[in-house]
Scaffold this active site. Structure first.
Site, PDB file in Angstrom:
ATOM      1  N   LEU A   1       0.839  -1.190   0.000  1.00 28.36           N
ATOM      2  CA  LEU A   1       0.000   0.000   0.000  1.00 28.36           C
ATOM      3  C   LEU A   1       0.879   1.248   0.000  1.00 28.36           C
ATOM      4  O   LEU A   1       0.706   2.152  -0.824  1.00 28.36           O
ATOM      5  CB  LEU A   1      -0.919   0.002   1.227  1.00 28.36           C
ATOM      6  CG  LEU A   1      -1.680   1.305   1.468  1.00 28.36           C
ATOM      7  CD1 LEU A   1      -2.614   1.634   0.314  1.00 28.36           C
ATOM      8  CD2 LEU A   1      -2.474   1.235   2.770  1.00 28.36           C
TER       9      LEU A   1
ATOM     10  N   TYR B   1     -12.469   6.138   6.605  1.00 31.38           N
ATOM     11  CA  TYR B   1     -11.737   5.478   5.532  1.00 31.38           C
ATOM     12  C   TYR B   1     -12.124   6.006   4.162  1.00 31.38           C
ATOM     13  O   TYR B   1     -11.354   5.953   3.221  1.00 31.38           O
ATOM     14  CB  TYR B   1     -11.880   3.952   5.621  1.00 31.38           C
ATOM     15  CG  TYR B   1     -10.904   3.374   6.607  1.00 31.38           C
ATOM     16  CD1 TYR B   1      -9.564   3.234   6.266  1.00 31.38           C
ATOM     17  CD2 TYR B   1     -11.275   3.041   7.895  1.00 31.38           C
ATOM     18  CE1 TYR B   1      -8.631   2.753   7.165  1.00 31.38           C
ATOM     19  CE2 TYR B   1     -10.354   2.559   8.818  1.00 31.38           C
ATOM     20  CZ  TYR B   1      -9.031   2.417   8.436  1.00 31.38           C
ATOM     21  OH  TYR B   1      -8.101   1.950   9.326  1.00 31.38           O
TER      22      TYR B   1
ATOM     23  N   ARG C   1     -12.516   9.085   3.438  1.00 30.87           N
ATOM     24  CA  ARG C   1     -11.580  10.194   3.259  1.00 30.87           C
ATOM     25  C   ARG C   1     -10.259   9.672   2.699  1.00 30.87           C
ATOM     26  O   ARG C   1      -9.706  10.204   1.747  1.00 30.87           O
ATOM     27  CB  ARG C   1     -11.377  10.839   4.637  1.00 30.87           C
ATOM     28  CG  ARG C   1     -10.350  11.897   4.756  1.00 30.87           C
ATOM     29  CD  ARG C   1      -9.087  11.550   5.543  1.00 30.87           C
ATOM     30  NE  ARG C   1      -9.064  10.374   6.346  1.00 30.87           N
ATOM     31  CZ  ARG C   1      -7.967   9.712   6.632  1.00 30.87           C
ATOM     32  NH1 ARG C   1      -6.802  10.111   6.171  1.00 30.87           N
ATOM     33  NH2 ARG C   1      -8.000   8.630   7.385  1.00 30.87           N
TER      34      ARG C   1
ATOM     35  N   HIS D   1     -13.257  -3.190   8.712  1.00 32.23           N
ATOM     36  CA  HIS D   1     -13.277  -2.069   9.640  1.00 32.23           C
ATOM     37  C   HIS D   1     -14.671  -1.794  10.206  1.00 32.23           C
ATOM     38  O   HIS D   1     -14.876  -0.808  10.909  1.00 32.23           O
ATOM     39  CB  HIS D   1     -12.717  -0.803   8.977  1.00 32.23           C
ATOM     40  CG  HIS D   1     -11.232  -0.871   8.750  1.00 32.23           C
ATOM     41  ND1 HIS D   1     -10.344  -1.024   9.781  1.00 32.23           N
ATOM     42  CD2 HIS D   1     -10.489  -0.828   7.609  1.00 32.23           C
ATOM     43  CE1 HIS D   1      -9.102  -1.059   9.286  1.00 32.23           C
ATOM     44  NE2 HIS D   1      -9.168  -0.959   7.976  1.00 32.23           N
TER      45      HIS D   1
ATOM     46  N   ASP E   1     -20.347   7.717  19.521  1.00 34.64           N
ATOM     47  CA  ASP E   1     -19.813   6.456  19.043  1.00 34.64           C
ATOM     48  C   ASP E   1     -18.351   6.453  19.478  1.00 34.64           C
ATOM     49  O   ASP E   1     -17.646   7.442  19.276  1.00 34.64           O
ATOM     50  CB  ASP E   1     -19.921   6.377  17.519  1.00 34.64           C
ATOM     51  CG  ASP E   1     -19.631   4.985  17.005  1.00 34.64           C
ATOM     52  OD1 ASP E   1     -20.508   4.391  16.372  1.00 34.64           O
ATOM     53  OD2 ASP E   1     -18.502   4.495  17.217  1.00 34.64           O
TER      54      ASP E   1
ATOM     55  N   ARG F   1      -7.485   3.104  19.162  1.00 30.09           N
ATOM     56  CA  ARG F   1      -6.211   3.171  18.456  1.00 30.09           C
ATOM     57  C   ARG F   1      -5.606   4.548  18.639  1.00 30.09           C
ATOM     58  O   ARG F   1      -6.334   5.544  18.670  1.00 30.09           O
ATOM     59  CB  ARG F   1      -6.461   2.929  16.954  1.00 30.09           C
ATOM     60  CG  ARG F   1      -5.206   2.907  16.126  1.00 30.09           C
ATOM     61  CD  ARG F   1      -5.485   2.783  14.633  1.00 30.09           C
ATOM     62  NE  ARG F   1      -4.206   2.626  13.939  1.00 30.09           N
ATOM     63  CZ  ARG F   1      -4.068   2.603  12.626  1.00 30.09           C
ATOM     64  NH1 ARG F   1      -5.117   2.710  11.839  1.00 30.09           N
ATOM     65  NH2 ARG F   1      -2.879   2.467  12.077  1.00 30.09           N
TER      66      ARG F   1
END
Lengths: 737, 737
Positions: free
Chosen positions: A145, A260, A262, A417, A437, A442
């Site tokens: 990636l 994600y 974004r 995810h 939420d 992380r």
């Protein structure tokens, strides 16, 4: 639909094949174009936002160039020196390339050239990266990636200087670096390249942009259509068009959620811009009814009014549309559709434009005072490539710091995810999270916390159902925490209507999360100046089950507890974890109460405003007051409060509640107003398979009744119920009397 | 000193007696003057900040006037209807009086007149307020403090309209309302009136301002010098001049701390302004070397860089210099000393000026672009009327959001609102609290929380020593929580030097808080670009005791725990309160560690920056990780973390530690930098009765040694110590090698 797309692709294949490589001296044309360079040079002094963007870039590039050209042999994992150096190299190379075009200062060109030559000299000798932890390892980086991202940037840098290189330099760089690098990402690793996933999008963009930069049509075609995985493989490889078809819903929603989305947007936008610059005949921005524009607008709409993305699924809460991905996206979409003046106000807030044609357009329009305030709207975003895998609903009333916004997630799982959180809700008041939420557990890039990776608590807490504002059945997590099972189905949208600001309604059903239990959740966002100061959110969860179950309905409120009408007992000397698993092991039980009244209230204060949750309760119900942080051996969780309504040993049942936003406490004058809610009572006055009616009693003595149709969601249906002395008649899926 | 003051007072008495009442038609002259009215009318349109202030006032007055004249019979306690109505009445009357002067609109004058007449008709019939909970009950309100505030405002309203009333209206209002009201506050309740306390200041201002408004010299004299409590009483009553002598230290510090200093300032400033307008020959603003100006500047300096007051003692954290008291104070002091242009930037931030001569001056100067940025400085504020009761020290380095500020309290007890917190520290980074003072346990005006009064937890937690960042001996609170004992002594300033930005030092001793234990705490704020990114605070507590004691040193950090080098064990399933009393009962024990290394580190993240606390530890030391919230039956406390260094069964000992501010985590780019501290080790390398030396080891391999003289704090003393191989020689009370 599928077939239609293939035809579209076919047309594109033909037209793509017709484009022939240019043979004259190369001018930049990938993202920054020669035309833009001329205009930027002549207009820079009149365009302050562009000027600031160029200054910022110049400062950053100059600072890094002071360190010289460093191309270390790859060694370190994410966060380590060689990883960070190769990352910074592509950023600075791209910047230096742009500055070479704008300033003509040789040191910029030489820096990029020297760097690329150094890479070209090293690259052929590289095997896989020594840190072998990825399913798709890279060479410069531990995962491919990052390798693709490197090439997306580097192809732009090369595009900016290649016209000014010696033939032998070009040959060296292309043959020893860019071509093998692109081949490594495509034909040598077809599985990753063909994967319908944001990793695949980065790879396609990297290979396609390199193709444009070195006039290699084959690469561009690989990027468009994927690579064949063998003669017997009948599947068309994925490639960019398939990614465009499959990764976004028709509303532009990306299934992993906005955090994600974004991240995924950048390669889409850059590659699309490169395509538009090099093959304008493809009208890439019109593809699939302008899917890229829809994707950008969806991303912008999925934010609180300070621009932070709604943090459902794995998401870090601080991420916002200030991110560089959105700077790119906003500028590029504005250039495609200059009628959307609301994008300009976001660009102003970003206080940066990308240095290319699109950024130039934005800078000019801002300078011309064309910006309009961005309007957040009540919208439903369908999920799934065909839009038939549930949705995310967003209802908003008021505006700015007086906007109340309620979000319900009734979508598909959201891949790896995704969280087990069907029918979960979030409530915002202005930019303040009122019912939160948790997002992801992380600390990105923080080495102390598991090297910046997802924490164990992401699985054990953040993904679990109890971590969300949705019903938990039998203390278990939806789908028994089984991702595969969860991926097969999605929730079902039932009602969505955000047209009437006084009464906005959304409703959805979830039939699969818990076997034998069918749930329908309905939210009404009510504004009524006569009764209430700001707004009331009515929240009705109707549960159908033939067997007895234990139900827990958590509300993860943020703020300081103020009051409860129940005779609660706090744990004062010793407290215990609420359970052993499914996330319950992370909650400390702070106190509990028996629901001795038919209404259970909790009041909290957040940032100078009061919030009252009124839940209808039944005999035997309990209310638990909890705080996050148990079984947290490394003190990684945020120690935030929740209140849980517990109803045990019950088959079908209905949870009716409402949250009122009211009053204020001024930080300086210390004046407190309306600390008591106007709404005083929530009662389910009618509840059958077909209809549920909830009565709201206000302090004024007035009553309202909100009725939902549980079996007919048409706008035309005629309905009638007898509720005590009262008869209610209406048309459509819901009504408020 | 005392005698000198009496002489000064005598001179004032004579000069005051010479002023004769005016006999012509009354023009406003109390705060707003006739001269200012003319100027404001002619210049309003050119002075935007004044214009906004007038608009705001007009809006507020008009809104309240819509409700008509309501003068209810007193009945309710604080927060109830009659209480709030009488409070709003004085605010609106004063505003309407001002607007009558500015606009000439009759409705404003009539409103004030009608209101005053209604009060005059009711007042003579009133006995004490039915809610009898105060040591000094009022009539309109439950306590006479509110009564005095009512009159401070109402006297201004009357001053604005009395020249335009009929003779009989004046007579009615003065004889049935203002005179008996002022008498009630003075000659009828001399004990409260003569008390040296902010309640006494309000009463003096109320009576004195009324005296000016109705030309009653006797009242003014009562206000200046107090009332006699009987023929045999030889004491001079207190009064305004005694309050000016005794309530502020020579540096302008008010012993209760800045939160209450802010509150106390308003009557001082208003009455002083009224005196200056009516008896300018008194030069009241020059009294005691300009004590009022010093008091205002001290209040402004005792704030974090967002203007919030340092919350030591009983204090609410949201209170800031945006408060109306400071709007008055800033304007009035600027008008007295227009050379202080830094006040203008605060007025700009307040975005409001008071509508009178002083506000006019400020508005003109702002319009003239004279504002300069307010500069927060390193300053020591002596406590006590003579400045000999300890002090509060404030060291600052850097500026704006990169300012680090450390505060130490080594003052006197601070009367009833004081906390048992000698030698406590607070640390700010920009406006972020890094080591916090809890402030008061109270939700002002929030009925849910004990009617808005101080909570029981204010006594059981907030005032206790363990609630502060200072040493706790034998798990007990300083002075055995005995206010009387605590009031007799204060800490002793030892060193304060904020002149050298690279090394700022303060040190103080406390000999009485714990019997048999003498403590000295020294803080050094070090900036050193070569070694550290922002700054390091060195913290050395030297304890002398002949017997064994148990020591706890808490650091109440704010932020998310990131890391500790110790092998700590978190409580995962069950947690317990840390103790039974002295505040310990409110701490949950989250985990603990034995100090197996000689350095104990804790790293936390707050608002995108990292903080590392490194404490030197010895064998047997423990580190406790705690969280506030145990024994909190109404969920009123904020559940915040602390780390406590515990050393048991030890006589004399020294605690050396340092806190480094470093690194960053960007909310949007997610880039993390310098998450590890540059400082790696803190070691006490020399420690005798005379000297303590602490060595700081940096990541670079460099070492620094900070030396403190414990017995000689002169700037001239020559010192020398031998520390291993190293010899250190220096002059003065401390040095850094």
């Amino acid at each position: 639909m599928r077939i239609l797309n293939y035809i579209v692709i076919l047309v594109f294949v033909l037209s793509a094949s017709c484009s022939s490589p240019k043979n004259k001296k190369h001018q930049p044309s990938l993202i920054l174009t020669a035309g833009a360079v001329d205009q930027i040079k002549s207009e820079l002094n009149n365009l302050p936002i562009l000027q600031r963007s160029v200054s910022k870039l110049t400062h950053e590039v100059n600072e890094d160039m002071k360190l010289g050209v460093n191309v270390p042999v790859p060694k370190d994992p994410a966060g380590g020196y060689t990883h960070n150096r190769h990352k910074q190299n592509y950023i600075t190379m791209k910047g230096a390339g742009v500055l070479w075009q704008l300033t003509g200062e040789l040191r910029y060109k030489d820096y990029v050239r020297d760097m690329l030559v150094a890479y070209a000299e090293m690259y052929p000798s590289l095997g896989f990266h020594p840190v072998q932890k990825s399913y798709a390892p890279g060479k410069l980086f531990w995962q491919s990636l990052n390798e693709a991202v490197w090439l997306v940037y580097t192809s732009q840098a090369y595009d900016c200087i290649s016209g000014d290189l010696l033939e032998e330099e070009r040959t060296l760089i292309e043959s020893q670096l860019l071509i093998p690098f692109a081949n490594f990402l495509s034909i040598e690793t077809p599985k990753v390249f063909n994967r319908v996933h944001n990793h695949g999008v980065w790879a396609a963009a990297a290979v396609g942009m390199t193709g444009f930069a070195i006039n290699n049509n084959e690469m561009v075609e690989h990027a468009y259509y994927g690579v064949s995985t063998g003669p017997k493989d009948e599947k068309v490889g994925a490639g960019f068009f398939t990614q465009l078809d499959q990764l976004f819903s028709p509303d532009g929603y990306y299934t992993e959620g906005p955090y994600y989305q974004r991240y995924a947007l950048l390669p889409y936008m850059l590659f699309a811009q490169a395509i538009d610059n090099n093959q304008p005949e493809l009208n890439i921005f019109e593809y699939r009814e302008g899917i890229l524009k829809k994707a950008v607008l969806a991303t912008l709409q999925l934010t609180s009014t300070d621009g932070r993305f709604f943090p459902f699924n794995d998401a870090l809460k601080s991420m916002s549309y200030m991110a560089t991905e959105l700077v790119h996206a906003v500028d590029i979409v504005y250039a495609v559709d200059p009628s959307n003046k609301e994008l300009l106000s976001i660009a102003q807030e970003q206080d940066e434009v990308i240095i290319c044609d699109a950024g130039l357009d934005v800078a000019k329009a801002i300078n011309n005072n064309e910006a309009k305030a961005f309007k957040w709207q009540s919208l439903e975003f369908s999920d799934g490539p065909k839009g038939d895998q549930g949705a995310v609903g967003v209802l908003r009333s008021g505006s700015g710091k007086d906007e109340q916004c309620v979000i319900m997630k009734y979508a598909s799982q959201g891949m790896g995810h995704g969280h087990f959180d069907r029918l979960t809700i979030q409530l915002y008041d202005g930019a303040n999270e009122i019912l939160q939420d948790y997002g992801a557990a992380r600390y990105v890039n923080v080495e102390y916390k598991h090297g910046g990776r997802y924490l164990p608590e992401n699985k054990t807490w953040a993904k679990q159902t109890i971590a969300h504002n949705t019903l938990v059945v039998d203390n278990n997590t939806q789908f028994d925490t089984n991702l595969k099972k969860a991926t097969k189905t999605s929730s079902e949208p039932w009602i969505f209507n955000g047209d009437d600001v006084k009464l906005q309604v959304m409703s959805a059903k979830e039939l699969n999360a818990y076997s034998g239990v069918e749930m329908q959740r309905t939210l009404a966002l009510i504004q009524d100046e006569e009764e209430i100061e700001h707004s009331v959110v009515v929240d009705v969860i109707k549960v159908a089950a033939s067997e007895n179950h234990d139900y827990d309905l958590p509300y993860h409120y943020l703020g300081q507890f103020m009051d409860s009408n129940l005779d609660y007992k706090a744990e004062v000397d010793v407290k215990k974890a609420l359970g052993q698993d499914n996330g319950y092991q992370h909650l400390w039980l702070d106190g509990e109460a028996s629901a001795t009244e038919d209404q259970s209230k909790v009041v909290w204060l957040n940032n100078g405003r009061f919030y009252t949750l009124i839940s209808e309760t039944k005999e035997g119900d309990q209310v638990l007051y909890t705080r996050l942080g148990a079984n947290d051996p490394e003190f990684s969780l945020r120690n935030e409060p929740s209140v849980i309504l517990r109803r045990k040993n019950t088959p079908s049942t209905t949870f009716s509640a409402a949250i009122e936003v009211h009053g204020s406490k001024h930080p300086v004058t210390e004046i407190v107003e309306n600390l008591k809610s106007n709404l005083v009572k929530v009662t389910t006055v009618y509840d059958t398979k077909d209809y549920t009616a909830v009565q709201l009693d206000f302090n004024s003595g007035h009553k309202k009744v909100f009725v939902i149709c549980n079996q007919d969601n048409s706008m035309e249906g005629q309905h009638e119920i007898q509720c005590g002395d009262q008869q209610y008649k209406w048309q459509g899926a819901y009504a408020l009397f």
